[in-house]
Design an enzyme around this catalytic site. Structure first.
Site, mmCIF file in Angstrom:
data_model
loop_
_atom_site.group_PDB
_atom_site.id
_atom_site.type_symbol
_atom_site.label_atom_id
_atom_site.label_comp_id
_atom_site.label_asym_id
_atom_site.label_seq_id
_atom_site.Cartn_x
_atom_site.Cartn_y
_atom_site.Cartn_z
ATOM 1 N N GLY A 1 -35.239 -11.846 -49.309
ATOM 2 C CA GLY A 1 -34.973 -10.526 -48.763
ATOM 3 C C GLY A 1 -33.578 -10.099 -49.172
ATOM 4 C CD GLN B 1 -27.957 -9.377 -48.213
ATOM 5 O OE1 GLN B 1 -29.122 -9.062 -48.003
ATOM 6 N NE2 GLN B 1 -27.557 -10.636 -48.327
ATOM 7 C CB CYS C 1 -27.051 -15.017 -45.481
ATOM 8 S SG CYS C 1 -26.734 -13.283 -45.859
ATOM 9 C CG LEU C 2 -29.575 -14.024 -51.112
ATOM 10 C CD1 LEU C 2 -30.292 -12.879 -51.831
ATOM 11 C CD2 LEU C 2 -29.693 -15.317 -51.888
ATOM 12 C CG HIS D 1 -31.429 -12.397 -42.565
ATOM 13 N ND1 HIS D 1 -30.731 -13.556 -42.316
ATOM 14 C CD2 HIS D 1 -30.864 -11.845 -43.663
ATOM 15 C CE1 HIS D 1 -29.776 -13.689 -43.231
ATOM 16 N NE2 HIS D 1 -29.836 -12.661 -44.059
ATOM 17 C CD GLU D 2 -32.664 -9.204 -45.780
ATOM 18 O OE1 GLU D 2 -31.649 -8.512 -46.011
ATOM 19 O OE2 GLU D 2 -32.739 -10.399 -46.098
ATOM 20 C CG HIS E 1 -27.861 -8.122 -44.114
ATOM 21 N ND1 HIS E 1 -26.570 -8.594 -44.194
ATOM 22 C CD2 HIS E 1 -28.662 -9.128 -44.522
ATOM 23 C CE1 HIS E 1 -26.590 -9.845 -44.631
ATOM 24 N NE2 HIS E 1 -27.850 -10.199 -44.834
#
Length: 179
Positions: free
Chosen positions: A48, A53, A99-100, A141-142, A145
């Protein structure tokens, strides 16, 4: 696949820690952004990715992951609204999350095992995505963000410090290897 890979924004960058603006135009520019988001997510080996991001403060995220039954789901949500179960319908899934934008470490984080997002597709059509398992975690999670939250913001102080310490150590090792 179309789209260009953009650098992933890392924890500490202001765009990650501020609420994103609603998307107002469902046009070619949005479609190109979504293509870039998919390309960037796949290059980083994620499941995701929110627009902030890759440095774009708009309320849009992409995903490509499976649900609790192993069924694959791929899509985009624009201007999503997250709905979580409440009361007796709420069951928590205490699983590892990463997380990226905080590459490397993972931490246990309890989240509801089901989630629903109402929003729009890239063309402006209303859509609803409901998920269980990893998909439910990804939707939450997204969505975080887009509100300017990173998963480590939900951790205890001790767990957050541990993740950030590991992240900084890995980052220093990578810098030393590239020097």
């Amino acid at each position: 696949m179309t789209g260009r890979v953009r650098p992933i924004t890392l924890v500490g960058e202001p765009v990650l820690h501020s609420p994103c603006r609603p998307v107002e135009s469902f046009d070619g520019e949005l479609a190109a952004l979504v293509d870039d988001m998919f390309a960037s997510m796949y290059a980083a080996e994620g499941v995701g990715l929110a627009a902030n991001q890759i440095g774009v403060g708009l309320r849009v995220f992409v995903y490509d992951c499976h649900d609790a039954d192993g069924e694959p789901h791929k899509g985009v949500l624009v201007n999503p609204t997250l709905v979580l179960p409440e009361g007796g319908d709420r069951r928590l899934d205490d699983d590892d999350e990463g997380c990226l934008s905080v590459p490397g470490p993972y931490a246990k984080l309890a989240r509801p095992d089901r989630a629903t997002c109402h929003g729009y597709d890239v063309e402006g059509n209303e859509i609803t995505v409901a998920g269980t398992g990893l998909l439910a975690r990804c939707l939450q999670h997204e969505s975080d963000h887009l509100e300017g939250r990173v998963y480590i913001d939900r951790l205890s102080g001790r767990a957050r410090k541990k993740v950030l310490k590991e992240y900084e150590q890995l980052r220093a090792e990578r810098e030393n290897e590239n020097a």
